[in-house]
Design an enzyme around this catalytic site. Structure first.
Site, PDB file in Angstrom:
ATOM      1  N   CYS A  35     -18.956  -1.873   0.369  1.00  0.00           N
ATOM      2  CA  CYS A  35     -18.061  -0.810   0.821  1.00  0.00           C
ATOM      3  C   CYS A  35     -18.705  -0.129   2.027  1.00  0.00           C
ATOM      4  O   CYS A  35     -19.921   0.037   2.074  1.00  0.00           O
ATOM      5  CB  CYS A  35     -17.875   0.196  -0.302  1.00  0.00           C
ATOM      6  SG  CYS A  35     -17.011   1.694   0.208  1.00  0.00           S
ATOM      7  N   ASP A  36     -17.860   0.266   2.972  1.00  0.00           N
ATOM      8  CA  ASP A  36     -18.404   0.915   4.173  1.00  0.00           C
ATOM      9  C   ASP A  36     -18.399   2.443   4.105  1.00  0.00           C
ATOM     10  O   ASP A  36     -18.842   3.098   5.029  1.00  0.00           O
ATOM     11  CB  ASP A  36     -17.640   0.453   5.422  1.00  0.00           C
ATOM     12  CG  ASP A  36     -16.182   0.890   5.398  1.00  0.00           C
ATOM     13  OD1 ASP A  36     -15.782   1.678   4.526  1.00  0.00           O
ATOM     14  OD2 ASP A  36     -15.429   0.427   6.271  1.00  0.00           O
TER      15      ASP A  36
ATOM     16  N   ASN B 170     -10.355  -4.702  -1.119  1.00  0.00           N
ATOM     17  CA  ASN B 170     -10.214  -3.618  -2.087  1.00  0.00           C
ATOM     18  C   ASN B 170      -9.213  -3.953  -3.190  1.00  0.00           C
ATOM     19  O   ASN B 170      -8.467  -4.903  -3.047  1.00  0.00           O
ATOM     20  CB  ASN B 170      -9.732  -2.359  -1.348  1.00  0.00           C
ATOM     21  CG  ASN B 170     -10.900  -1.476  -0.955  1.00  0.00           C
ATOM     22  OD1 ASN B 170     -11.861  -1.348  -1.687  1.00  0.00           O
ATOM     23  ND2 ASN B 170     -10.799  -0.853   0.211  1.00  0.00           N
TER      24      ASN B 170
ATOM     25  N   TYR C 211     -14.704  10.200  -1.847  1.00  0.00           N
ATOM     26  CA  TYR C 211     -13.586   9.797  -2.716  1.00  0.00           C
ATOM     27  C   TYR C 211     -13.487  10.626  -3.993  1.00  0.00           C
ATOM     28  O   TYR C 211     -12.445  10.639  -4.649  1.00  0.00           O
ATOM     29  CB  TYR C 211     -13.678   8.304  -3.062  1.00  0.00           C
ATOM     30  CG  TYR C 211     -13.070   7.440  -1.981  1.00  0.00           C
ATOM     31  CD1 TYR C 211     -11.703   7.167  -1.974  1.00  0.00           C
ATOM     32  CD2 TYR C 211     -13.836   6.936  -0.940  1.00  0.00           C
ATOM     33  CE1 TYR C 211     -11.127   6.409  -0.977  1.00  0.00           C
ATOM     34  CE2 TYR C 211     -13.272   6.176   0.067  1.00  0.00           C
ATOM     35  CZ  TYR C 211     -11.912   5.917   0.045  1.00  0.00           C
ATOM     36  OH  TYR C 211     -11.345   5.163   1.052  1.00  0.00           O
TER      37      TYR C 211
ATOM     38  N   ARG D  71       0.857  -1.204   0.000  1.00  0.00           N
ATOM     39  CA  ARG D  71       0.000   0.000   0.000  1.00  0.00           C
ATOM     40  C   ARG D  71       0.891   1.252   0.000  1.00  0.00           C
ATOM     41  O   ARG D  71       0.613   2.226  -0.698  1.00  0.00           O
ATOM     42  CB  ARG D  71      -0.916   0.005   1.232  1.00  0.00           C
ATOM     43  CG  ARG D  71      -1.745   1.280   1.317  1.00  0.00           C
ATOM     44  CD  ARG D  71      -2.736   1.263   2.479  1.00  0.00           C
ATOM     45  NE  ARG D  71      -3.519   2.496   2.513  1.00  0.00           N
ATOM     46  CZ  ARG D  71      -4.530   2.739   3.349  1.00  0.00           C
ATOM     47  NH1 ARG D  71      -4.882   1.818   4.229  1.00  0.00           N
ATOM     48  NH2 ARG D  71      -5.186   3.874   3.314  1.00  0.00           N
TER      49      ARG D  71
HETATM   50  P1  NAD Z   1      -4.424  -5.834   6.820  1.00  0.00           P
HETATM   51  O1  NAD Z   1      -3.168  -5.843   6.019  1.00  0.00           O
HETATM   52  O2  NAD Z   1      -4.365  -5.530   8.267  1.00  0.00           O
HETATM   53  O3  NAD Z   1      -5.106  -7.281   6.682  1.00  0.00           O
HETATM   54  C1  NAD Z   1      -5.178  -7.999   5.525  1.00  0.00           C
HETATM   55  C2  NAD Z   1      -4.812  -9.458   5.776  1.00  0.00           C
HETATM   56  O4  NAD Z   1      -4.962 -10.160   4.533  1.00  0.00           O
HETATM   57  C3  NAD Z   1      -3.366  -9.684   6.232  1.00  0.00           C
HETATM   58  O5  NAD Z   1      -3.337 -10.396   7.439  1.00  0.00           O
HETATM   59  C4  NAD Z   1      -2.761 -10.490   5.090  1.00  0.00           C
HETATM   60  O6  NAD Z   1      -1.778 -11.422   5.506  1.00  0.00           O
HETATM   61  C5  NAD Z   1      -3.974 -11.164   4.490  1.00  0.00           C
HETATM   62  N1  NAD Z   1      -3.790 -11.651   3.125  1.00  0.00           N
HETATM   63  C6  NAD Z   1      -3.147 -11.041   2.102  1.00  0.00           C
HETATM   64  N2  NAD Z   1      -3.203 -11.804   1.003  1.00  0.00           N
HETATM   65  C7  NAD Z   1      -3.884 -12.925   1.331  1.00  0.00           C
HETATM   66  C8  NAD Z   1      -4.255 -14.093   0.612  1.00  0.00           C
HETATM   67  N3  NAD Z   1      -3.937 -14.252  -0.681  1.00  0.00           N
HETATM   68  N4  NAD Z   1      -4.957 -15.046   1.256  1.00  0.00           N
HETATM   69  C9  NAD Z   1      -5.277 -14.902   2.559  1.00  0.00           C
HETATM   70  N5  NAD Z   1      -4.947 -13.815   3.283  1.00  0.00           N
HETATM   71  C10 NAD Z   1      -4.259 -12.837   2.681  1.00  0.00           C
HETATM   72  O7  NAD Z   1      -5.420  -4.840   6.084  1.00  0.00           O
HETATM   73  P2  NAD Z   1      -6.651  -3.965   6.622  1.00  0.00           P
HETATM   74  O8  NAD Z   1      -6.261  -2.555   6.660  1.00  0.00           O
HETATM   75  O9  NAD Z   1      -7.202  -4.564   7.846  1.00  0.00           O
HETATM   76  O10 NAD Z   1      -7.672  -4.113   5.432  1.00  0.00           O
HETATM   77  C11 NAD Z   1      -8.103  -5.360   4.938  1.00  0.00           C
HETATM   78  C12 NAD Z   1      -8.821  -5.219   3.635  1.00  0.00           C
HETATM   79  O11 NAD Z   1     -10.102  -4.646   3.827  1.00  0.00           O
HETATM   80  C13 NAD Z   1      -8.120  -4.290   2.612  1.00  0.00           C
HETATM   81  O12 NAD Z   1      -8.321  -4.808   1.314  1.00  0.00           O
HETATM   82  C14 NAD Z   1      -8.873  -2.997   2.757  1.00  0.00           C
HETATM   83  O13 NAD Z   1      -8.722  -2.194   1.632  1.00  0.00           O
HETATM   84  C15 NAD Z   1     -10.259  -3.558   2.912  1.00  0.00           C
HETATM   85  N6  NAD Z   1     -11.273  -2.642   3.418  1.00  0.00           N
HETATM   86  C16 NAD Z   1     -12.315  -2.426   2.599  1.00  0.00           C
HETATM   87  C17 NAD Z   1     -13.311  -1.595   2.978  1.00  0.00           C
HETATM   88  C18 NAD Z   1     -14.416  -1.340   2.016  1.00  0.00           C
HETATM   89  O14 NAD Z   1     -15.075  -0.335   2.115  1.00  0.00           O
HETATM   90  N7  NAD Z   1     -14.650  -2.206   1.030  1.00  0.00           N
HETATM   91  C19 NAD Z   1     -13.271  -0.970   4.230  1.00  0.00           C
HETATM   92  C20 NAD Z   1     -12.186  -1.212   5.063  1.00  0.00           C
HETATM   93  C21 NAD Z   1     -11.181  -2.084   4.647  1.00  0.00           C
HETATM   94  C1  G6P Z   2     -13.014   3.600   3.747  1.00  0.00           C
HETATM   95  C2  G6P Z   2     -13.234   2.913   2.434  1.00  0.00           C
HETATM   96  C3  G6P Z   2     -12.396   1.665   2.343  1.00  0.00           C
HETATM   97  C4  G6P Z   2     -10.945   1.968   2.603  1.00  0.00           C
HETATM   98  C5  G6P Z   2     -10.804   2.646   3.936  1.00  0.00           C
HETATM   99  C6  G6P Z   2      -9.381   3.121   4.120  1.00  0.00           C
HETATM  100  O1  G6P Z   2     -13.579   2.876   4.796  1.00  0.00           O
HETATM  101  O2  G6P Z   2     -14.570   2.583   2.206  1.00  0.00           O
HETATM  102  O3  G6P Z   2     -12.584   1.099   1.079  1.00  0.00           O
HETATM  103  O4  G6P Z   2     -10.178   0.791   2.587  1.00  0.00           O
HETATM  104  O5  G6P Z   2     -11.635   3.783   4.006  1.00  0.00           O
HETATM  105  O6  G6P Z   2      -9.216   3.476   5.437  1.00  0.00           O
HETATM  106  P1  G6P Z   2      -7.763   3.590   6.066  1.00  0.00           P
HETATM  107  O7  G6P Z   2      -8.062   3.982   7.468  1.00  0.00           O
HETATM  108  O8  G6P Z   2      -7.136   2.211   5.944  1.00  0.00           O
HETATM  109  O9  G6P Z   2      -7.043   4.611   5.278  1.00  0.00           O
HETATM  110 MN    MN Z   3     -14.699   1.273   0.383  1.00  0.00          MN
END
Ligand code: NAD
Ligand code: G6P
Ligand code: MN
Length: 441
Positions: free
Chosen positions: A169-170, A147, A264, A93
């Protein structure tokens, strides 16, 4: 009452404890037999799982808890996968954010070149998880937060069209909580919204209370003065950088004062301002590593050291509640109205039928029924046509292993100023992502 079995994929995520706490809080509405954590990084997951095991033992010892890196164990006999993997973790990232900034371009997790690079990393591993689920639990549902959700959703539509996958998405619900607070409502659930767009790229155009009264005039007025800044702070999005994003929504809304925008859009409308505000040596990834990651892993370690979760500061958040609401809607056929990322298929009548759009849907045991949002205005349509083409080109580039298509995608991104910058960026991102992207030619 049936008890459900859930696998959290990306068990080592900073969001896992919040989801588990949410599930525990709602056992009377959504009974659980088993929770499994799955990750491909055993050590990272170990800390989170160690703490969750103790949490469960103290709050709900009847629930079976499994921590594993073995796909067969993880995906057998389950009803739901809740996926939130981050392919390449925070180290990648950081590169997604810093490489574009070196070229004077916005560096962001999901928007522009950073989001494109992340998309190229996420497609393969997300599809792999879907395949594991279908092999070992063919009737289960895959609820995806991973994501960049826009690109992941297009990839799942294209590559696994018949699978039971829902992408969510949140951000809209986080913003809706702030809107509700700004007009004196206690929860977003008191509002019924009409919204259209792509993920991280959309607009609210009608918001009413449950009696049908129009809330838009008050909300528009608040946003035109303060953006989404309210006296009540967002819990999840509480850092200063988020506050500045919420304030900037005022200038984003100015482009179309009849609607209110997703935060965004600031990256697309004000990229010059965003770059100026960015520190190329210390980006959001650094903030998250120094903030949320340290906090969550620190709290988990404390629970393990003390062998009790008593006094922990880990807490439930909105992010977690949304995915639990979604699982409940499917499990109990509740027809709850939720924003989801689904194939357009006419819901936005003057927009590409195969685009993955974010719109309200009624969710039941057969999945989502998208609601018709009608015709959208030329301004939004023009922006969305360009952005959806970027997202589709990225997926085509991944499928065809095409350097040419990825260059086109970067060139088409509104955030990238020229084909020259796009090519320079592509070469740097390709080099940094050698371990994750398919080999391009
Ligand atoms: P993080 O790095 O703390 O956790 C992600 C985990 O995924 C890690 O433990 C990593 O080892 C694991 N991982 C990576 N590749 C993998 C694979 N191929 N198989 C199994 N596990 C795997 O990240 P985070 O900040 O907690 O965020 C997690 C995800 O959630 C990110 O993609 C983030 O963008 C997403 N997210 C999405 C939204 C949304 O609105 N859609 C909101 C918040 C977070
Ligand atoms: C929002 C979006 C997520 C994104 C996150 C990033 O919740 O909907 O898609 O991953 O923000 O937050 P962060 O705290 O990791 O920058
Ligand atoms: Mn999102």
């Amino acid at each position: 009452m049936k008890q459900f079995s859930i696998t959290i994929a990306g068990g080592g995520s900073t969001f896992t404890p919040g989801i588990i706490l949410m599930l525990l809080e709602n056992l009377d509405r959504f009974p659980i037999k088993e929770i499994k954590l799955y990750d491909n990084d055993e050590e990272r997951q170990g800390t989170v799982a160690g703490a969750c095991r103790i949490l469960l033992k103290e709050k709900a010892p009847q629930i079976n808890f499994v921590e594993t890196i073995d796909p067969e164990e993880a995906f057998s006999n389950i009803d739901f996968v809740m996926a939130h993997i981050r392919v390449g973790k925070y180290a990648m990232r950081e590169k997604d954010e810093k490489i574009p900034l070196k070229h004077g371009v916005v560096g962001q997790e999901t928007c522009g070149p950073g989001g494109i690079a992340y998309g190229m990393r996420s497609i393969g591993p997300v599809i792999e998880l879907v395949d594991y689920m279908e092999k070992y639990s063919p009737n289960a549902w895959f609820l995806n937060y991973s994501n960049p959700a826009a690109i992941v959703a297009e990839a799942t539509r294209r590559l696994r069209p018949n699978s039971k996958i829902l992408n969510i998405c949140d951000m809209p619900i986080g913003i809706e909580e702030l809107m509700a607070a700004s007009i004196g409502l206690s929860s977003r659930k008191e509002m019924e919204v009409r919204y259209y767009g792509l993920n991280h790229f959309g607009w609210w155009f009608d918001i009413r209370d449950k009696q049908g009264n129009d809330l838009m005039p008050k909300i528009r007025e608040h946003v035109s003065k303060h953006g989404y800044v309210t006296a009540d702070e967002s819990k999840q999005h509480s850092d200063a950088s988020w506050n500045s994003t919420f304030a900037k929504a005022k200038d984003v809304q100015a482009l179309d004062p009849m609607t209110v925008p997703n935060t965004y859009l600031k990256y697309y409308f004000y990229p010059d301002y965003v770059v100026e505000q960015s520190n190329p040596e210390y980006t959001r990834a650094n903030e998250v590593m120094d903030g949320r990651e340290k906090f969550v892993f620190g709290e988990c370690q404390k629970i393990i050291d003390n062998q009790t979760a008593e006094g922990t500061e880990l807490e439930i958040d909105e992010h977690a509640s949304y995915i639990v609401d979604l699982a409940r809607a499917i499990a109990y056929n509740s027809k709850e109205r939720m924003l989801l990322i689904v194939e357009n298929n006419g819901a936005i009548s003057n927009f590409e039928p195969t685009a993955m759009v974010e719109i309200p849907c009624l969710v039941g045991s057969q999945g989502p029924e998208p609601l018709a949002m009608g015709e959208i205005p030329r301004f939004q349509k023009g922006l969305m046509e360009q952005q959806v083409a970027v997202e589709k080109l990225v997926v085509e580039a991944w499928v065809e292993k095409s350097y040419q298509k990825l260059w086109q995608a970067l060139t088409l991104s509104k955030i990238v100023p020229s084909a020259k910058v796009a090519k320079d960026l592509l070469d740097d991102l390709y080099e940094a992502n050698k371990a994750y992207w398919p080999e391009l030619s």
